[in-house]
Design an enzyme around this catalytic site. Structure first.
Site, mmCIF file in Angstrom:
data_model
loop_
_atom_site.group_PDB
_atom_site.id
_atom_site.type_symbol
_atom_site.label_atom_id
_atom_site.label_comp_id
_atom_site.label_asym_id
_atom_site.label_seq_id
_atom_site.Cartn_x
_atom_site.Cartn_y
_atom_site.Cartn_z
ATOM 1 N N HIS A 362 1.015 -0.138 5.248
ATOM 2 C CA HIS A 362 -0.357 0.316 5.048
ATOM 3 C C HIS A 362 -0.815 1.308 6.104
ATOM 4 O O HIS A 362 -1.665 2.145 5.851
ATOM 5 C CB HIS A 362 -1.286 -0.881 4.896
ATOM 6 C CG HIS A 362 -1.173 -1.461 3.528
ATOM 7 N ND1 HIS A 362 -0.303 -2.475 3.230
ATOM 8 C CD2 HIS A 362 -1.734 -1.094 2.350
ATOM 9 C CE1 HIS A 362 -0.368 -2.735 1.933
ATOM 10 N NE2 HIS A 362 -1.222 -1.912 1.379
ATOM 11 N N ARG A 505 -10.775 -1.442 -6.194
ATOM 12 C CA ARG A 505 -9.850 -2.578 -6.214
ATOM 13 C C ARG A 505 -10.430 -3.702 -5.362
ATOM 14 O O ARG A 505 -10.945 -3.452 -4.266
ATOM 15 C CB ARG A 505 -8.489 -2.156 -5.662
ATOM 16 C CG ARG A 505 -7.502 -3.314 -5.686
ATOM 17 C CD ARG A 505 -6.119 -2.885 -5.291
ATOM 18 N NE ARG A 505 -6.021 -2.634 -3.868
ATOM 19 C CZ ARG A 505 -4.902 -2.240 -3.274
ATOM 20 N NH1 ARG A 505 -3.813 -2.019 -3.992
ATOM 21 N NH2 ARG A 505 -4.866 -2.026 -1.982
ATOM 22 N N GLU A 603 2.266 -4.781 -10.161
ATOM 23 C CA GLU A 603 3.041 -4.534 -8.943
ATOM 24 C C GLU A 603 3.942 -5.711 -8.593
ATOM 25 O O GLU A 603 4.641 -5.696 -7.590
ATOM 26 C CB GLU A 603 2.117 -4.178 -7.777
ATOM 27 C CG GLU A 603 0.967 -5.148 -7.556
ATOM 28 C CD GLU A 603 0.021 -4.696 -6.436
ATOM 29 O OE1 GLU A 603 0.378 -3.818 -5.653
ATOM 30 O OE2 GLU A 603 -1.081 -5.265 -6.346
ATOM 31 N N ASP A 627 4.501 -1.888 -4.099
ATOM 32 C CA ASP A 627 4.890 -3.301 -4.115
ATOM 33 C C ASP A 627 5.921 -3.589 -5.194
ATOM 34 O O ASP A 627 6.828 -4.390 -4.993
ATOM 35 C CB ASP A 627 3.654 -4.195 -4.307
ATOM 36 C CG ASP A 627 2.924 -4.399 -2.995
ATOM 37 O OD1 ASP A 627 3.604 -4.663 -1.992
ATOM 38 O OD2 ASP A 627 1.694 -4.259 -2.961
ATOM 39 N N ARG A 637 8.828 -3.647 2.397
ATOM 40 C CA ARG A 637 8.421 -2.240 2.522
ATOM 41 C C ARG A 637 8.100 -1.854 3.962
ATOM 42 O O ARG A 637 7.907 -0.677 4.266
ATOM 43 C CB ARG A 637 7.218 -1.954 1.598
ATOM 44 C CG ARG A 637 5.979 -2.730 1.937
ATOM 45 C CD ARG A 637 4.953 -2.679 0.799
ATOM 46 N NE ARG A 637 3.876 -1.734 1.042
ATOM 47 C CZ ARG A 637 2.789 -1.630 0.283
ATOM 48 N NH1 ARG A 637 2.645 -2.391 -0.783
ATOM 49 N NH2 ARG A 637 1.854 -0.764 0.555
ATOM 50 N N CYS A 674 -0.570 4.300 -9.205
ATOM 51 C CA CYS A 674 -1.356 4.482 -7.986
ATOM 52 C C CYS A 674 -0.538 4.246 -6.726
ATOM 53 O O CYS A 674 -1.072 4.267 -5.624
ATOM 54 C CB CYS A 674 -2.597 3.594 -7.995
ATOM 55 S SG CYS A 674 -2.217 1.848 -7.964
HETATM 56 C C1 PEP Z 1 1.057 -0.457 -4.474
HETATM 57 O O1 PEP Z 1 1.506 -1.553 -4.155
HETATM 58 O O2 PEP Z 1 1.739 0.445 -4.997
HETATM 59 C C2 PEP Z 1 -0.355 -0.129 -4.209
HETATM 60 C C3 PEP Z 1 -0.890 0.972 -4.654
HETATM 61 O O3 PEP Z 1 -1.064 -1.000 -3.472
HETATM 62 P P1 PEP Z 1 -0.953 -1.120 -1.872
HETATM 63 O O4 PEP Z 1 -0.043 -0.012 -1.414
HETATM 64 O O5 PEP Z 1 -2.321 -1.007 -1.331
HETATM 65 O O6 PEP Z 1 -0.334 -2.466 -1.684
HETATM 66 MG MG MG Z 2 0.152 -3.163 -3.658
#
Ligand code: PEP
Ligand code: MG
Length: 754
Positions: A362, A505, A603, A627, A637, A674
């Site tokens: 993140h 979200r 996800e 995810d 990740r 996304c």
């Molecule tokens: C994802 O998991 O692709 C996503 C958009 O959510 P985040 O990266 O905030 O977990």
């Molecule tokens: Mg995610």
């Protein structure tokens, strides 16, 4: 054996350079094995050779002179095969090569063990003995275990040596550090090294000159902590039982008691700095409770330690709050956290370099959102030594350059200017639609989560916000924002973007995003309490957020709500129930709210395979490829060790995405992407070909992806997709898609890193 191993590794890990490390290794290993000779050879890759670096038992004069090609002699063989060679009589072996300079003729038994770091053979650890016999299996295992750890130490020592050279102002050799992932872009600036909060027990003592000032700081920390505990207790009224909250009251009582505070103050006035004085007092106090027979009182020692840690954090926090960041800050650290990044004024932040973390952590997403270049997984980075140095961050080649030479510096400045020019060159696309040459159009949306980028999103030519990560606002505070506070934020976002849609979200914390004021300690956070799971278990928090979103949506018509991390139908039903409940409660309260469009994030693999059932219950689906990739490939990740395995172009990932897109479309529901794939040109090309309705990405990628879409035909993209879906691995897929972009005059896009 284990103790010996630990001791040796510990000794070697503090070596200043590889030569010191090698000398220590030979002495310690020879003593531990009671053998006749121990030597270390290090690889010289440019020459394809290994070089004798240290020996205890052979002639010292041979050090630095004996060189063997990879594959030459037994030691060269251990290096080229990357496996141990253990022989009873070395001279009798066909690969043996006699080197007179070493004086090795009396030795027969031989073992050579390669030292391997991240697939590279850094050298070979060799033991020899007069006796004509193989080394026993215990010794071999010991050496193999040791060599695996020594490789890391040698690697570190090489970096330390390079840094040492940098400290000498007369030598201007820049040091390049390689990462495993990045956020694209180039930045140049001054390193500001940040550290995680220290464990109380590890705080050292330090003499101070001005005890009075130190005492004032400490008293202030106590007052602030007392107020914080009261606030916490108040806030937790809805979440914690009265019994659990009593603990916070007990903390407040402890803080109010004389012994803890006065004990610390006494030590401060005796000349120790506040953190050291606090540590000594707290540990002394905790010990008294540990000794007690009464189990209840025994337990209190843990509380005292915890309270001590809170006070320490606060003392350090006060320092952090007052921190001044240079105009061109390159933030560096072992594990740069979201809040550390947010602490730097955005206009001052020019780059991020972190030992841990990957491109989809993140912190990386945030860096991209702010268009700040970053390099992650720089496992060789010794952050403690870099504060104040000039650093260039190259997010395209995943490298950081410490102290670039004058010429290199000029080159970076030129590239930074060129990059700004390229993005100016694409500005004319801002108002144009994302439509292929043959008329296939899709929506370009922005990922956001901060005010800074929402205002920018409005003017960037996107047609909405496809993912608003609401949790980022939660990170900016030292407590959960209340309903009112949230409603103000969401209203502002909807108002700025109106009439374009905004997908808010719901809270997605946990995993790699623990809130500082809501600690969750788990062995496997990504498989634990995160996203919708927390929201459903804390309905008060969840409903406050839903109510705030609904209230914001009452005056606007562009609100959608998205649920993260759904892994079963029951979870979605529960979330929808709570949404309906929040909706009807607000209506009962006389607030005229409307039911928004509701979406689900796909996800988690289970959700991808239940898409038919899930999609019927909602208005749209948004695929979170970050995810989805991690859960499909079983690759964390955030773990740089396995970052090379994290590949969204893995055929299995593409197959699942295609399945979800097909099923959502068959159900007549829009489906978008996304995750980070949407902003990566090669991936976006394939996603477009799958027929997604929208791509949501960080603002920095929008014009580049639009350029790509407007330069190709949908038909050709679909042909490419049909071809690559039959490929067996990600490399072949990437090469084919990159070649396609190249043929369409889009090679400029391929510089963008993962
Ligand atoms: C994802 O998991 O692709 C996503 C958009 O959510 P985040 O990266 O905030 O977990
Ligand atoms: Mg995610």
């Amino acid at each position: 054996m284990l103790d010996t191993l630990r001791r040796i590794v510990q000794d070697i890990s503090s070596a200043r350079d590889p030569s010191e490390a090698c000398n220590l290794i030979v002495a310690e290993v020879k003593a531990a094995l009671h053998t006749d000779v121990c030597s270390v050879y290090l690889s010289d890759y440019p020459h394809g050779e290994i070089v004798l670096m240290a020996t205890d038992g052979l002639r010292p004069s041979a050090v630095g002179k004996v060189r063997l090609k990879f594959g030459q002699g037994l030691t060269g063989l251990a290096a080229s095969r990357a496996e141990p060679i253990n022989v009873e009589d070395a001279p009798a072996h066909s690969a043996f090569r006699y080197i007179a300079a070493t004086g090795e003729s009396p030795f027969h038994g031989y073992i050579g063990v390669p030292m391997i770091h991240r697939r590279r053979v850094l050298g070979v650890l060799v033991a020899q003995q007069r006796e004509q016999s193989k080394y026993d299996t215990d010794t071999e295992s010991f050496l193999v275990t040791l060599a695996a750890q020594l490789a890391g130490c040698i690697n570190q020592a090489e970096i330390r040596q390079a840094l040492e050279r940098l400290s000498d102002d007369t030598i201007l050799v820049p040091l390049f550090l390689e990462g495993v992932a990045s956020a694209p872009g180039l930045g140049l600036g001054e390193a500001v090294v940040v550290f995680p909060s220290t464990a109380l027990a590890q705080v050292p003592d330090k003499d101070i000159e001005d005890p009075e000032a130190e005492a004032i700081n400490f008293r202030q920390a106590v007052t602030l902590e007392l107020a914080e505990l009261q606030r916490l207790s108040e806030r937790m009224r809805l979440l914690l039982s009265a019994g659990d909250r009593a603990l916070l009251d007990a903390y407040a009582l402890l803080l109010g008691s004389d012994s803890l505070v006065n004990g610390t103050l006494e030590r401060i006035y005796a000349g120790n700095w506040a953190p050291g004085a606090l540590r000594a007092t707290v540990l002394e106090y905790a010990d008294i409770f540990t000794e007690m027979d009464d189990p209840y009182l025994k337990e209190r020692s843990a509380d005292i330690l915890d309270l001590g840690q809170r006070l320490l954090n606060r003392l350090q926090l006060e320092k952090a709050v007052n921190r001044q960041y240079p105009k061109n800050t390159i933030l560096m650290g072992e594990e740069v956290s979201v809040s550390q990044l947010l602490d730097v004024p955005p206009e001052n932040l020019k780059g991020v370099v972190s030992v841990r973390g990957t491109g989809t952590s993140h912190v990386a997403l945030l860096a991209r959102g702010l268009a700040v270049p970053a390099v992650f997984g720089v496992s060789n980075l010794p952050p403690g030594r870099l504060n104040g140095r000039e650093v260039a961050v190259d997010g395209y080649t995943m490298r950081a350059c410490i102290q670039p030479s004058l010429a290199l510096r000029q080159e970076y400045l030129k590239l930074i200017a060129q990059e700004a020019e390229q993005s100016r060159g694409l500005q004319h696309l801002r108002e144009l639609p994302a439509v292929t040459i043959d008329g296939h159009q899709l929506k370009m949306h922005a990922n956001s989560g901060l005010f800074a980028d929402i205002a920018a999103a409005r003017n960037s030519g996107v047609e909405g916000v496809g993912l608003y990560r609401s949790e980022l606002h939660f990170f900016l505070r030292d407590r959960f924002p209340g309903e009112e506070e949230q409603a103000i934020i969401y209203t502002r976002v909807l108002r700025i973007m109106e009439p374009y849609p905004v997908v808010l979200r719901t809270l997605d914390v946990g995993g790699d995003k623990p809130l500082p004021y809501f600690p969750i300690s788990e062995q496997n956070p990504f498989l634990g309490w995160r996203g919708i799971r927390i929201s459903l278990d804390q309905p008060d928090l969840f409903k406050a957020q839903l109510r705030a979103m609904l209230r914001a949506g009452s005056d606007y018509s562009n609100l959608s709500i998205l649920f993260p991390m759904i892994s079963s139908v029951g979870e979605l039903d529960d979330a929808l129930d709570l949404l309906r409940c929040a909706h009807s409660e607000l209506l009962e309260d006389g607030i005229p709210v409307k039911m928004p469009r509701v979406g689900i994030m796909i996800e988690v693999p289970s959700a991808a395979y239940q898409i038919d059932t899930l999609i019927r219950r909602v208005d749209f689906a948004s695929i979170g490829t970050n995810d989805l990739t991690q859960y499909l490939l079983a690759v964390d990740r955030n773990n740089d060790r396995v970052a090379k395995l994290y590949d969204p172009l893995h055929p299995a990932v593409l197959a699942v995405i295609r399945h979800v897109v097909d099923r959502a479309k068959a159900a007549g529901r829009p489906v978008g992407i996304c995750g980070e794939m949407a902003g990566d040109p090669t991936s976006a090309l394939l996603l477009l070909a799958m027929g997604v309705d929208s791509l949501s990405m960080n603002l920095g990628s929008v014009l580049k992806i639009k350029w790509m879409i407007r330069s190709i035909t949908y038909t050709a993209a679909r042909e490419l997709l049909a071809k690559v879906m039959a490929f067996e691995n990600a490399t072949a897929i990437r090469e084919s898609a990159s070649a396609f972009l190249d043929q369409h005059g889009l090679s400029g896009l391929l510089r963008v890193g993962k």
